[in-house]
Design a protein around this motif. Structure first.
Motif, PDB file in Angstrom:
ATOM      1  N   PHE A  91      37.124  40.168  39.333  1.00  0.00           N
ATOM      2  CA  PHE A  91      36.241  40.239  38.169  1.00  0.00           C
ATOM      3  C   PHE A  91      35.498  38.922  37.931  1.00  0.00           C
ATOM      4  CE2 PHE A  91      35.660  39.797  33.534  1.00  0.00           C
ATOM      5  CZ  PHE A  91      34.779  40.836  33.331  1.00  0.00           C
TER       6      PHE A  91
ATOM      7  N   PRO B 177      43.499  45.113  38.599  1.00  0.00           N
ATOM      8  CA  PRO B 177      42.336  44.247  38.350  1.00  0.00           C
ATOM      9  C   PRO B 177      42.444  43.583  36.974  1.00  0.00           C
ATOM     10  CG  PRO B 177      41.638  46.350  39.231  1.00  0.00           C
ATOM     11  CD  PRO B 177      43.108  46.474  38.982  1.00  0.00           C
ATOM     12  N   THR B 178      42.033  42.305  36.904  1.00  0.00           N
ATOM     13  CA  THR B 178      42.224  41.569  35.654  1.00  0.00           C
ATOM     14  C   THR B 178      41.423  42.172  34.502  1.00  0.00           C
ATOM     15  OG1 THR B 178      40.520  40.031  36.350  1.00  0.00           O
ATOM     16  CG2 THR B 178      42.785  39.374  36.745  1.00  0.00           C
ATOM     17  N   ALA B 179      40.248  42.725  34.799  1.00  0.00           N
ATOM     18  CA  ALA B 179      39.451  43.312  33.719  1.00  0.00           C
ATOM     19  C   ALA B 179      40.174  44.519  33.132  1.00  0.00           C
ATOM     20  CB  ALA B 179      38.079  43.727  34.238  1.00  0.00           C
TER      21      ALA B 179
ATOM     22  N   THR C 276      50.542  35.521  29.799  1.00  0.00           N
ATOM     23  CA  THR C 276      51.902  35.909  30.181  1.00  0.00           C
ATOM     24  C   THR C 276      51.840  37.039  31.204  1.00  0.00           C
ATOM     25  OG1 THR C 276      52.655  35.328  27.965  1.00  0.00           O
ATOM     26  CG2 THR C 276      54.152  36.643  29.306  1.00  0.00           C
ATOM     27  N   PHE C 277      50.945  37.997  30.932  1.00  0.00           N
ATOM     28  CA  PHE C 277      50.787  39.131  31.843  1.00  0.00           C
ATOM     29  C   PHE C 277      50.454  38.674  33.259  1.00  0.00           C
ATOM     30  CE2 PHE C 277      48.116  42.091  34.124  1.00  0.00           C
ATOM     31  CZ  PHE C 277      48.801  43.286  34.018  1.00  0.00           C
TER      32      PHE C 277
ATOM     33  N   MET D 237      37.947  21.459  35.840  1.00  0.00           N
ATOM     34  CA  MET D 237      38.923  22.499  36.180  1.00  0.00           C
ATOM     35  C   MET D 237      39.356  22.405  37.641  1.00  0.00           C
ATOM     36  SD  MET D 237      38.100  25.814  34.019  1.00  0.00           S
ATOM     37  CE  MET D 237      39.738  26.266  34.520  1.00  0.00           C
TER      38      MET D 237
ATOM     39  N   SER E 231      39.975  28.545  39.689  1.00  0.00           N
ATOM     40  CA  SER E 231      39.569  29.623  38.790  1.00  0.00           C
ATOM     41  C   SER E 231      38.473  30.460  39.440  1.00  0.00           C
ATOM     42  CB  SER E 231      39.066  29.040  37.477  1.00  0.00           C
ATOM     43  OG  SER E 231      38.523  30.064  36.675  1.00  0.00           O
ATOM     44  N   PRO E 232      38.564  31.789  39.363  1.00  0.00           N
ATOM     45  CA  PRO E 232      37.529  32.641  39.957  1.00  0.00           C
ATOM     46  C   PRO E 232      36.129  32.315  39.433  1.00  0.00           C
ATOM     47  CG  PRO E 232      39.367  33.974  39.162  1.00  0.00           C
ATOM     48  CD  PRO E 232      39.657  32.572  38.753  1.00  0.00           C
ATOM     49  N   VAL E 233      36.047  31.914  38.169  1.00  0.00           N
ATOM     50  CA  VAL E 233      34.735  31.574  37.604  1.00  0.00           C
ATOM     51  C   VAL E 233      34.155  30.350  38.302  1.00  0.00           C
ATOM     52  CG1 VAL E 233      33.563  30.803  35.524  1.00  0.00           C
ATOM     53  CG2 VAL E 233      35.272  32.608  35.382  1.00  0.00           C
ATOM     54  N   VAL E 234      35.008  29.370  38.594  1.00  0.00           N
ATOM     55  CA  VAL E 234      34.577  28.170  39.313  1.00  0.00           C
ATOM     56  C   VAL E 234      34.100  28.563  40.713  1.00  0.00           C
ATOM     57  CG1 VAL E 234      35.340  25.957  40.258  1.00  0.00           C
ATOM     58  CG2 VAL E 234      36.095  26.659  37.985  1.00  0.00           C
TER      59      VAL E 234
ATOM     60  N   SER F 199      44.482  28.526  43.576  1.00  0.00           N
ATOM     61  CA  SER F 199      44.572  27.733  42.355  1.00  0.00           C
ATOM     62  C   SER F 199      43.216  27.426  41.726  1.00  0.00           C
ATOM     63  CB  SER F 199      45.370  26.454  42.594  1.00  0.00           C
ATOM     64  OG  SER F 199      45.071  25.904  43.835  1.00  0.00           O
TER      65      SER F 199
ATOM     66  N   ALA G 282      42.971  21.987  39.222  1.00  0.00           N
ATOM     67  CA  ALA G 282      43.492  22.864  40.274  1.00  0.00           C
ATOM     68  C   ALA G 282      44.087  22.050  41.422  1.00  0.00           C
ATOM     69  CB  ALA G 282      42.383  23.784  40.793  1.00  0.00           C
TER      70      ALA G 282
ATOM     71  N   ILE H  99      39.407  37.499  28.283  1.00  0.00           N
ATOM     72  CA  ILE H  99      38.218  37.564  27.423  1.00  0.00           C
ATOM     73  C   ILE H  99      38.182  38.802  26.528  1.00  0.00           C
ATOM     74  CG2 ILE H  99      36.764  36.093  28.862  1.00  0.00           C
ATOM     75  CD1 ILE H  99      35.509  38.720  29.934  1.00  0.00           C
TER      76      ILE H  99
ATOM     77  N   MET I  54      55.026  44.568  28.522  1.00  0.00           N
ATOM     78  CA  MET I  54      53.970  43.811  29.197  1.00  0.00           C
ATOM     79  C   MET I  54      53.251  44.632  30.267  1.00  0.00           C
ATOM     80  SD  MET I  54      53.777  40.962  27.665  1.00  0.00           S
ATOM     81  CE  MET I  54      52.419  40.431  28.679  1.00  0.00           C
TER      82      MET I  54
ATOM     83  N   GLY J 264      39.416  44.690  42.827  1.00  0.00           N
ATOM     84  CA  GLY J 264      39.606  44.395  41.414  1.00  0.00           C
ATOM     85  C   GLY J 264      39.039  43.085  40.936  1.00  0.00           C
TER      86      GLY J 264
ATOM     87  N   PRO K 177      37.293  28.713  31.356  1.00  0.00           N
ATOM     88  CA  PRO K 177      36.422  29.467  32.274  1.00  0.00           C
ATOM     89  C   PRO K 177      35.308  30.222  31.538  1.00  0.00           C
ATOM     90  CG  PRO K 177      38.717  29.788  32.853  1.00  0.00           C
ATOM     91  CD  PRO K 177      38.705  29.084  31.529  1.00  0.00           C
TER      92      PRO K 177
ATOM     93  N   GLY L 170      43.377  29.051  35.165  1.00  0.00           N
ATOM     94  CA  GLY L 170      42.048  29.465  35.614  1.00  0.00           C
ATOM     95  C   GLY L 170      41.689  30.895  35.265  1.00  0.00           C
ATOM     96  N   GLU L 171      42.596  31.613  34.601  1.00  0.00           N
ATOM     97  CA  GLU L 171      42.404  33.045  34.377  1.00  0.00           C
ATOM     98  C   GLU L 171      41.234  33.325  33.437  1.00  0.00           C
ATOM     99  OE1 GLU L 171      43.316  35.560  35.817  1.00  0.00           O
ATOM    100  OE2 GLU L 171      42.731  37.107  34.411  1.00  0.00           O
ATOM    101  N   TYR L 172      40.524  34.403  33.734  1.00  0.00           N
ATOM    102  CA  TYR L 172      39.332  34.740  32.951  1.00  0.00           C
ATOM    103  C   TYR L 172      39.353  36.204  32.514  1.00  0.00           C
ATOM    104  CZ  TYR L 172      34.329  35.690  32.166  1.00  0.00           C
ATOM    105  OH  TYR L 172      33.126  36.085  31.650  1.00  0.00           O
ATOM    106  N   GLY L 173      39.379  37.111  33.494  1.00  0.00           N
ATOM    107  CA  GLY L 173      39.171  38.542  33.223  1.00  0.00           C
ATOM    108  C   GLY L 173      40.103  39.148  32.200  1.00  0.00           C
TER     109      GLY L 173
END
Lengths: 288, 282
Positions: B216, A121-123, A162-163, A266, B111-114, B109, A270, A230, B31, B214, A244, A224-227
């Motif tokens: 978020f 999970p991204t968080a 990068t992750f 955004m 963003s999850p927030v969008v 593609s 996309a 932040i 990483m 998972g 985001p 678009g990555e967020y979790g």
């Protein structure tokens, strides 16, 4: 996973030459259900953003979507994603090379680990990277005396991006590298090329389409990555605030218009990325 | 990599080999492995007891329940969609097929927030259906249905994209034979197609489930962060982390790490059982 390889496989799969009515039943039902689900889950909600943003009027839209703070956030998301995807392009190619060409103890574990960003999970990735790369973490702590700060600044954003993009380059390059005929390299060597020349002139051009596809997928994912970002970014306006995050900040202030305006930008990015990926794959198909 | 004893011209010198493997291992260690190890170390910083106690907290238990509920609803919905879409796309010819495939990929593609915001604009109080839903006492945003919907969005392509290439590769001969021998559509699907795609379906379900549990960004926007009510496990990690309850945050995170590790283990096992699964690039 194999978003990348799946995408590649299905787009590259041969188009059936002959078109005819299939004898297999259920076409209307399954297509109808699929399109209905697609509309309800994806298309109608996304169109709500476009309609909301379009209804704002040009000046209000521009004020929200292209404010100095928003422009800075797009810039950071874009540049950090570009750097992250580039890091992955280099190390992903090396990792794919090691996985395909060499046999060494722990290879199976390395292979399984590459997909971790798809499964974690991204968080969780966010808090883990923040813990590791902040000044009291193992890596952040080791680099701090050298004056290198790896969290709560733009470096932290790049590390997180990068992750999340790590598996893409490895998983797109891997199958192409595996299929690359060894005798081409041997022919190159027998004609007098040294190993580096063979790599640069024979292997790299063959890998290029897959390599670029992997880079683009990693970039698209990162934008678009967020979790994961932040927690490690520090989230300072004009410094370490990604696009985001700005949407969620506008939402917390119940400013749905501004949130929609930024989201519309955004969304346009996309769509452009999706188009770019399709074009690259059409181009790549000419090489396979 | 060949079985030949003779040194091939395609073999790299030993030092190149060692350097490439070394760099790849270091990269993955810094990483991926080190972050995983950080989660477990931080979770166990005050001992296993404290960590387990953090997981027994009522809010943590509620978050675990909500995450399991969400996945239990979102994964079957996407499995049903994936089966429908792949049947239509792989077993039939029609105009606009590649457009349909591209649209199915769209959630990858966006963003999850969008995505989360788009559901707020449709179902939220200020949204298209908000007043209508409010009048009927139906709550979608800041409630479980919104969380499930957002999760369905982000995991939408997973199973379809696994099944489409698999079913395309298998062609339509077997299904056509079954139909010509008098089998109905459902019989054909369950007796002919299903056995061929079961590993691919399982593979898609596995990855879809990991992402569903998972997610978020999208869920964060529609959940409203009501502790013990609309808090999923990843959201609970964020709340505890922002309250500086690091043992609590990393304990819940460790549970999600275990999920990821189990997912990767099962995935490797599936790839071994069915070598073409997930590696259909060739």
């Amino acid at each position: 996973m194999t978003i990348a390889s799946v995408e590649r496989a299905s787009i590259l799969s041969p188009v059936r030459a002959r078109r005819r009515r299939s004898a297999i039943p259920g076409f209307g039902l399954t297509l109808g259900l699929s399109i209905t689900a697609l509309c309800i889950v994806v298309l109608i909600p996304l169109s709500a953003i476009a309609i909301r943003a379009a209804g704002m009027g040009v000046s209000a839209f521009a004020a929200a979507a292209f404010s100095a703070r928003a422009l800075h956030a797009y810039g950071l998301s874009f540049v950090a994603s570009l750097i992250g995807a580039s890091v992955n392009a280099v190390f992903g190619l090396l990792t794919a090379w090691a996985l395909v060409r060499y046999r060494f103890p722990g290879r199976a574990i390395l292979n399984a680990l590459v997909d971790l960003p798809f499964a974690l999970p991204t968080a969780v990735a966010g808090v883990a990277l923040a813990g590791l790369y902040s000044s009291n973490g193992w890596i952040g702590g080791a680099l701090a005396p050298l004056g290198i700060k790896t969290a709560y600044n733009q470096t932290g954003v790049v590390i997180a991006l990068t992750f999340v993009g790590l598996p893409f380059v490895v998983r797109t390059v891997e199958p192409v590298l595996r299929d690359l005929a060894i005798d081409v390299e041997e022919a190159s060597a027998s004609l007098g090329a040294d190993r580096l020349q063979t790599f640069a002139r024979v292997i790299l051009p063959a890998l290029a389409p897959a390599w670029i596809t992997g880079f683009t997928l990693a970039f698209a994912r990162a934008v678009g990555e967020y979790g994961s970002v932040i927690f490690i970014a520090g989230n300072m306006p004009y410094k370490t605030e990604i696009a985001p995050l700005l949407i969620t900040i506008e939402l917390e202030q119940f400013d749905y218009g501004s949130a929609s305006a930024i989201a519309a930008v955004m969304l346009a990015v996309a769509f452009a990325m999706l188009l770019a990926i399709n074009l690259i794959q059409t181009w790549a198909r000419r090489f396979s | 990599m060949s079985t030949a004893k003779l040194r091939s011209a395609a073999d790299d010198p030993a030092w190149v080999k060692a350097a490439v493997i070394g760099v790849a291992v270091l990269f993955v260690a810094a990483m991926l492995v080190a972050p995983l190890a950080t989660v477990f170390t931080q979770a166990l910083a005050k001992g296993l007891g404290a960590s387990l106690q953090a997981l027994h907290d009522p809010d943590a238990l509620a978050a675990i329940r909500l995450t399991l509920t969400t996945a239990a609803l979102a994964v079957p919905i996407n499995a049903a969609f994936g089966l429908c879409a792949s049947w239509a796309i792989a077993k039939h010819e029609f105009a606009g097929k590649s457009l349909l495939i591209t649209l199915i990929d769209l959630p990858f593609s966006v963003s999850p927030v969008v995505a989360g915001l788009s559901y707020v604009l449709v179902f939220g109080l200020q949204g298209w259906l908000g007043p209508w839903l409010e009048a009927r006492g139906i709550k979608i945003i800041f409630a479980t249905p919104g969380i499930v919907l957002a999760t369905v969005f982000v995991t939408f392509p997973f199973i379809a994209r696994e099944l489409i290439p698999l079913m395309q590769a298998q062609g339509t001969d077997e299904e056509e034979a079954a139909v010509s021998l008098g089998a109905s559509g459902l019989t054909t699907f369950f007796r002919v197609t299903a056995p061929n795609i079961r590993w691919g379906l399982l593979y898609g379900v596995l990855l879809c489930n990991a992402r569903a549990m998972g997610e978020f960004g999208a869920v964060s926007v529609v959940s409203g962060h009501i502790r013990g009510v609309t808090d999923t496990m990843p959201l609970h990690v964020e709340i505890l982390y922002n309250e500086y309850d690091f043992v609590g945050a990393f304990s819940v995170a460790a549970l999600l790490c275990l999920l990821a590790v189990v997912t990767l283990g099962l995935k490797a096992l599936l790839e071994r059982l069915q070598p073409q699964t997930g590696e259909r690039g060739h």
